[in-house]
Design an enzyme around this catalytic site. Structure first.
Site, PDB file in Angstrom:
ATOM      1  N   CYS A 113      -2.407   3.227  10.746  1.00  0.00           N
ATOM      2  CA  CYS A 113      -1.288   4.135  10.986  1.00  0.00           C
ATOM      3  C   CYS A 113       0.026   3.476  10.535  1.00  0.00           C
ATOM      4  CB  CYS A 113      -1.276   4.534  12.459  1.00  0.00           C
ATOM      5  SG  CYS A 113      -0.161   5.864  12.910  1.00  0.00           S
ATOM      6  N   HIS A 114       0.944   3.204  11.461  1.00  0.00           N
ATOM      7  CA  HIS A 114       2.192   2.513  11.142  1.00  0.00           C
ATOM      8  C   HIS A 114       2.039   0.987  11.210  1.00  0.00           C
ATOM      9  CE1 HIS A 114       3.793   6.542  11.950  1.00  0.00           C
ATOM     10  NE2 HIS A 114       4.923   6.174  11.381  1.00  0.00           N
TER      11      HIS A 114
END
Length: 188
Positions: A113-114
């Site tokens: 994800c991030h």
């Protein structure tokens, strides 16, 4: 008795409060089931709080404060996502120094994800092919990475995925990569 391909491997899970809870819990469960020793490392003391998609989640005990952690003691690194967590880590010099040890030592890193955000600050994405949450695409390209929109990407020991829906593929790949890694050089 199940297979324990990660027996003897020690995996650091680096987070600050605001990590996407499922991106820590599911990979950690799989790592533990495969025999790894997982250690929740954080710049925060005592406990950190997860994020569950749209609101705060559960509290998790910190196993080791970042100020006491020695990257050389670990075989691999897991960087869960969420927005808040990696944004905090990417401006924390101690966190970046910790991550740089894995990058410089060619130790396996898994980020979802991030999660790749602090990898940019650590110099760990230049010349690499990876994926992430789509909003990081330009950040990663500007840092010299090749960004692709795929469920899971493996590039020289760096495992990346886009989002919680990718967790099954992410976990399968990181288990294989972490199992194949050489042992850490443990400090005395």
């Amino acid at each position: 008795m199940g297979s324990t391909p990660l027996q003897g491997k020690k995996v650091a899970i680096l987070v600050a409060s605001g990590f996407e809870q499922v991106e820590l819990v599911k990979p950690r469960e799989a790592l533990d089931a495969a025999g790894a020793e997982t250690v929740l490392v954080s710049p925060e003391s005592k406990r950190v709080r997860g994020w569950e998609f749209k609101d705060w989640g559960d509290w998790f005990p910190v196993d080791l404060e970042l100020s006491e952690a020695k990257a050389a003691d670990f075989d691999a690194l897991l960087l869960p996502g969420g927005v808040i967590n990696p944004d905090k880590l990417r401006i924390d010099e101690a966190a970046i120094k910790f991550i740089r040890h894995f990058v410089a030592g060619d130790k396996p890193i898994a980020a979802i994800c991030h999660g790749p955000w602090p990898l940019i600050e650590s110099g760990g994405v230049r010349g690499r092919k990876l994926t992430s949450w789509p909003s990081l695409r330009s950040d990663l390209r500007n840092a010299g990475a090749t960004w692709v929109d795929e469920e899971v990407v493996l590039d020289r020991g760096l495992v990346t995925s886009r989002k919680p829906d990718d967790i099954p593929a992410f976990v399968r790949t990181l288990l294989d990569v972490f199992a194949a890694a050489g042992p850490a050089t443990h400090a005395a």
